[in-house]
Structure formats: structure tokens, C-alpha cells
Enzyme design. Structure first.
Site, mmCIF file in Angstrom:
data_model
loop_
_atom_site.group_PDB
_atom_site.id
_atom_site.type_symbol
_atom_site.label_atom_id
_atom_site.label_comp_id
_atom_site.label_asym_id
_atom_site.label_seq_id
_atom_site.Cartn_x
_atom_site.Cartn_y
_atom_site.Cartn_z
ATOM 1 N N ARG A 229 38.758 42.019 21.975
ATOM 2 C CA ARG A 229 38.358 43.432 22.081
ATOM 3 C C ARG A 229 37.529 43.865 20.875
ATOM 4 O O ARG A 229 36.761 44.818 20.959
ATOM 5 C CB ARG A 229 39.591 44.326 22.267
ATOM 6 C CG ARG A 229 39.223 45.764 22.552
ATOM 7 C CD ARG A 229 40.358 46.597 23.085
ATOM 8 N NE ARG A 229 39.899 47.967 23.313
ATOM 9 C CZ ARG A 229 40.580 48.890 23.966
ATOM 10 N NH1 ARG A 229 41.749 48.611 24.472
ATOM 11 N NH2 ARG A 229 40.074 50.110 24.121
ATOM 12 N N GLU B 138 43.606 44.844 21.014
ATOM 13 C CA GLU B 138 42.592 44.476 20.021
ATOM 14 C C GLU B 138 43.108 43.492 18.974
ATOM 15 O O GLU B 138 42.993 43.717 17.772
ATOM 16 C CB GLU B 138 42.015 45.739 19.350
ATOM 17 C CG GLU B 138 40.631 45.491 18.759
ATOM 18 C CD GLU B 138 39.926 46.759 18.310
ATOM 19 O OE1 GLU B 138 39.877 47.727 19.087
ATOM 20 O OE2 GLU B 138 39.394 46.750 17.191
ATOM 21 N N LYS C 96 33.796 46.175 30.279
ATOM 22 C CA LYS C 96 34.800 46.701 29.349
ATOM 23 C C LYS C 96 36.213 46.493 29.910
ATOM 24 O O LYS C 96 37.122 46.096 29.178
ATOM 25 C CB LYS C 96 34.546 48.180 29.032
ATOM 26 C CG LYS C 96 35.648 48.723 28.144
ATOM 27 C CD LYS C 96 35.266 49.728 27.133
ATOM 28 C CE LYS C 96 36.459 49.975 26.203
ATOM 29 N NZ LYS C 96 36.350 51.159 25.409
ATOM 30 N N LYS D 262 42.251 53.845 24.562
ATOM 31 C CA LYS D 262 42.371 54.316 23.172
ATOM 32 C C LYS D 262 42.433 55.844 23.193
ATOM 33 O O LYS D 262 41.534 56.496 23.748
ATOM 34 C CB LYS D 262 41.170 53.852 22.338
ATOM 35 C CG LYS D 262 41.275 52.394 21.918
ATOM 36 C CD LYS D 262 40.201 52.012 20.919
ATOM 37 C CE LYS D 262 40.348 50.568 20.498
ATOM 38 N NZ LYS D 262 39.234 50.089 19.653
ATOM 39 N N ASN E 167 33.229 46.361 19.135
ATOM 40 C CA ASN E 167 32.805 47.065 17.911
ATOM 41 C C ASN E 167 31.445 46.579 17.422
ATOM 42 O O ASN E 167 31.067 46.882 16.283
ATOM 43 C CB ASN E 167 33.852 46.882 16.803
ATOM 44 C CG ASN E 167 35.169 47.541 17.181
ATOM 45 O OD1 ASN E 167 35.186 48.530 17.905
ATOM 46 N ND2 ASN E 167 36.268 46.988 16.720
ATOM 47 N N ARG F 218 57.626 62.638 25.901
ATOM 48 C CA ARG F 218 57.589 61.177 25.689
ATOM 49 C C ARG F 218 56.625 60.473 26.637
ATOM 50 O O ARG F 218 56.718 59.267 26.864
ATOM 51 C CB ARG F 218 58.977 60.541 25.808
ATOM 52 C CG ARG F 218 59.951 61.037 24.782
ATOM 53 C CD ARG F 218 61.011 59.979 24.517
ATOM 54 N NE ARG F 218 61.917 60.417 23.486
ATOM 55 C CZ ARG F 218 63.061 61.024 23.714
ATOM 56 N NH1 ARG F 218 63.454 61.252 24.958
ATOM 57 N NH2 ARG F 218 63.829 61.389 22.718
ATOM 58 N N GLU G 130 25.655 52.554 23.864
ATOM 59 C CA GLU G 130 26.913 51.870 24.191
ATOM 60 C C GLU G 130 26.758 51.025 25.470
ATOM 61 O O GLU G 130 27.393 49.989 25.613
ATOM 62 C CB GLU G 130 28.066 52.875 24.358
ATOM 63 C CG GLU G 130 28.469 53.597 23.076
ATOM 64 C CD GLU G 130 29.350 52.761 22.110
ATOM 65 O OE1 GLU G 130 29.605 51.569 22.372
ATOM 66 O OE2 GLU G 130 29.756 53.331 21.080
ATOM 67 N N HIS H 137 27.055 59.238 17.131
ATOM 68 C CA HIS H 137 27.714 57.929 17.174
ATOM 69 C C HIS H 137 26.818 56.888 17.864
ATOM 70 O O HIS H 137 26.598 55.799 17.330
ATOM 71 C CB HIS H 137 29.050 58.064 17.905
ATOM 72 C CG HIS H 137 29.787 56.769 18.017
ATOM 73 N ND1 HIS H 137 30.314 56.117 16.929
ATOM 74 C CD2 HIS H 137 30.052 55.963 19.092
ATOM 75 C CE1 HIS H 137 30.880 54.988 17.322
ATOM 76 N NE2 HIS H 137 30.733 54.877 18.632
ATOM 77 N N HIS I 222 29.669 53.224 11.470
ATOM 78 C CA HIS I 222 30.622 54.179 10.882
ATOM 79 C C HIS I 222 30.148 54.622 9.504
ATOM 80 O O HIS I 222 30.272 55.801 9.142
ATOM 81 C CB HIS I 222 32.023 53.570 10.802
ATOM 82 C CG HIS I 222 32.667 53.434 12.154
ATOM 83 N ND1 HIS I 222 33.590 52.485 12.455
ATOM 84 C CD2 HIS I 222 32.476 54.146 13.302
ATOM 85 C CE1 HIS I 222 33.971 52.615 13.722
ATOM 86 N NE2 HIS I 222 33.304 53.619 14.254
ATOM 87 N N HIS J 92 29.334 48.686 15.152
ATOM 88 C CA HIS J 92 30.134 49.832 14.705
ATOM 89 C C HIS J 92 30.476 49.787 13.219
ATOM 90 O O HIS J 92 30.687 50.833 12.605
ATOM 91 C CB HIS J 92 31.420 49.945 15.525
ATOM 92 C CG HIS J 92 31.193 50.485 16.909
ATOM 93 N ND1 HIS J 92 30.343 49.883 17.815
ATOM 94 C CD2 HIS J 92 31.682 51.585 17.541
ATOM 95 C CE1 HIS J 92 30.350 50.571 18.936
ATOM 96 N NE2 HIS J 92 31.140 51.610 18.799
HETATM 97 N N1 GLY Z 1 35.350 51.661 21.858
HETATM 98 C C1 GLY Z 1 35.832 50.360 21.635
HETATM 99 C C2 GLY Z 1 37.113 50.064 22.322
HETATM 100 O O1 GLY Z 1 37.543 50.801 23.192
HETATM 101 O O2 GLY Z 1 37.746 49.079 22.013
#
Ligand code: GLY
Length: 352
Positions: free
Chosen positions: A243, A239, A229, A135, A247, A113, A177, A266, A254, A250
Site C-alpha cells: 500500500r 499499509e 486502488k 483511511k 504514496n 463504538r 492522483e 495536494h 507533503h 507524496h
Molecule cells: N491515499 C493513499 C492511501 O489510501 O493509502
């Protein structure tokens, strides 16, 4: 270099530490009872410098490709921890790029957990983006990052040593990035500083030597991008709004990656996607009309691609199938210039 904090409601969720070499992470590991290192087999060369620490209980190599980024690998990591009787005081340290940190962070988040975890990102892309913000997750069928959670590592440790051995194509992908981050927030003229350093590296005859020669500037830029960031994530961890700015490029990227069956990396796709976002911003008169041309010039100077190899119709159909599309509408990140981006909900058909 000062630590960067990811905070929410006055609580520190995660820290970004910086150092010179991988081995210099040792003080940040000292207080953990048991450390388990999971690393991308391609960066095995760094592991002997940390595996001898007294609290390291084991090391495990994994393959870190998009096709290995699945539940089998996550369960394999969990089984390995279980076989060694890793308890809830164990900490898992991921050493590798974004695929490694996404999988290891997710495995640690579900094992018993949830146990603690930390990252040593070994690519430029993961230093400025993937290893910050929490993430985690894996791909499912042909969909990227479909299973996962947002859960913060105890810390991310960043050092320039790893950039000196990075294959150049990966370095360039990461630079997209980095530039993206400074287009979102251009404190201290960091966008122009980054273009200067990255184009000097691209234009040089001996790129590894030039990366080495720019070690301090790169460290400063990585630190500045990580701070941007961390600020965005502190304000909007899950997000719901701001946030989404991360993107930028992106939505188009994608679709390009999918069409190219990942032969376009990417970062490369994000560079093309940012130019497409700038073209759309020019067309919608959010800018003075020169934004796309300026990005094309800067990105080309840094060795990044700027033209989509696919027709707009092909991309539109891929974008409409994107998991983030709702009735053909998506959140597009647009810009009025470097350092000033906005989010606009638009139909894919209006955007292309
Ligand atoms: N890579 C975008 C984010 O972490 O929100």
C-alpha cells in the site's frame, strides 16, 4: 458497470458502486433503517435529490477545509447523531471530497463504538483515492491526519455528474492522483488513455463542456483507477508493504504543501513530487534515464505543475521533520517506468 470489491481472506469489506447521477444511489440506501447525511456545504446542490428518501432521518452541512478537519467537527457530528438518538443500526452517508469522507468516516467509526457509513465522493481526487481504502481521520496541531483509524465504508458510490460542476483546479488536482494510480499499475494502457483525455480537457476552450463530452471515458478511467486502488488495499489494508506504493510522489509533496502553507493543492504537489521521484529514479539508473522528462511532458499537457518552487535544501529540512521519517530515513516510492514502481528506504540526504 460491475461493482469493485475490497476483500480480505474471502470477506468483502467494502464495495464501489457506479451510477450516472447522485440520485441513482437510492437503491444502495434502501436497506438501511436510518440514514444520516453529512455533506460539505459546497455540494449542497446535490442533497435535495436524496434527502427525501423515506429512511433519511436528517441532513447536516459541514465546512470541509483543512482547518476544519479536526476533532471539534468530528464531535459536532457525533453530538448531532446523539441528539437524534441515532442507534447502532444508523448509517452515516458522507457527501463531499476527501476531507468530508475522512471526518465523517472517523465520526462513524467512534460513535457508539462504530456504526456503518458510506461515501458519495464529489471530487475526482476522492473518487480515485480518498474515498477508497478506509483511511479516516483528522489533523492535529500542524500535522495532517494524525488521529484516525483504517475502517472500511460499507460502500463508495461514484458518479460522473459531480465532476461537471467541480472547480477546474480541483479537477486537475484529482487528475494527478489518477495518473499516479496508473503509474503504479498500468493495465490496458490506462496511463496513456488518461493523458489523452485529461490533456484534451485542459487544452479545450470550454472545459466543463469537454468534461461532459468525455463523461463515459472519465467514468471508465475513474472505475479503472478505483479498481487498482481496491486491489492494492485488498492485498495490504493496513499499509505494511504494497500500500505504500500509493504514496508515490507524496514524500516530496507533503514537504511542498507544508512550505507553501497549502497554497499549492495536494494534487498539484503530488504531480511535482512524482516528477521528483522520477528524477531520483533516473539518477539511480532504475530507468532508461528519460522517465522524469516523459512525466514532465505528460503532466504539463494535462495542466499540472512539474517544478518545485522550493530549493532542495528547504524541502530536505521539511522532509526530515515528516512524521514518517525514522532517523532521517523514509520509504521512497521510485519507478523503473510507467506501471512499474518499487519502494526503497533511503536517507532524505541521499534522495535530494
Ligand atoms: N491515499 C493513499 C492511501 O489510501 O493509502
Amino acid at each position: 458497470m460491475t461493482d469493485i470489491l475490497i476483500e480480505q481472506d474471502g470477506t468483502v469489506l467494502s464495495k464501489v458502486h457506479s451510477g450516472e447521477k447522485v440520485a441513482d444511489v437510492a437503491p444502495y440506501l434502501a436497506d438501511y433503517k436510518a440514514v444520516y447525511i453529512v455533506y460539505d456545504e459546497q455540494v449542497a446542490r446535490y442533497i435535495p435529490s436524496i434527502s427525501g428518501l423515506p429512511n433519511v432521518h436528517g441532513t447536516k452541512a459541514i465546512r470541509a477545509t483543512e482547518s476544519d478537519k479536526n476533532m471539534d467537527t468530528v464531535l459536532d457530528i457525533c453530538s448531532w447523531l446523539l441528539e437524534d438518538s441515532a442507534d447502532r443500526y444508523a448509517m452515516v452517508l458522507a457527501v463531499g471530497g476527501g476531507i468530508t469522507s475522512d471526518m465523517v468516516g472517523f465520526a462513524a467509526s467512534i460513535y457508539k463504538r462504530g456504526i456503518r457509513f458510506a461515501y458519495i465522493p464529489t471530487t475526482l481526487l476522492s473518487q480515485v483515492d480518498a474515498a477508497i481504502g478506509g483511511k479516516t481521520g483528522v489533523n492535529m496541531e500542524s500535522y495532517k491526519n494524525m488521529i484516525g483509524v483504517i475502517n472500511q465504508p460499507d460502500f463508495t458510490y461514484e458518479c460522473p455528474e459531480v465532476l461537471e460542476t467541480l472547480p477546474y483546479r480541483e479537477f486537475v488536482g484529482g487528475s494527478a492522483e489518477m495518473l499516479k494510480t496508473f503509474i503504479i499499475e498500468n493495465n490496458d494502457g490506462n496511463y496513456a488513455k488518461a493523458v489523452k483525455v485529461l490533456s484534451a480537457i485542459y487544452g479545450s476552450e470550454d472545459r466543463p463542456a469537454t468534461i461532459k463530452a468525455h463523461r463515459q471515458e472519465l467514468l471508465d478511467l475513474v472505475h479503472a483507477a478505483a479498481a487498482v486502488k481496491a486491489g492494492v488495499v485488498s492485498r495490504d489494508q493496513f499499509e505494511k508493504g504494497e500500500r505504500r506504493k500509493l504514496n508515490l510522489g507524496h514524500t516530496f509533496a507533503h514537504a511542498i504543501e507544508k512550505e507553501a502553507k497549502y497554497a499549492i493543492s495536494h494534487g498539484e504537489a503530488v504531480a511535482i513530487g512524482m516528477v521528483m521521484a522520477a528524477e531520483l529514479s533516473d539518477r539511480l539508473r532504475l530507468t532508461d534515464g528519460t522517465c522524469a522528462e516523459a512525466l514532465r511532458k505528460d503532466f504539463s499537457a494535462c495542466g499540472l505543475p512539474v517544478e518545485s518552487p522550493y530549493a532542495k535544501e528547504t524541502l530536505a529540512s521539511a522532509m526530515e521533520k515528516d512524521k514518517k521519517a525514522e532517523n532521517g530515513t523514509m520509504h521512497f516510492v521510485l519507478m523503473s517506468g510507467v506501471g512499474d514502481v518499487i519502494i526503497k528506504d533511503m536517507k532524505v540526504s541521499e534522495a535530494l
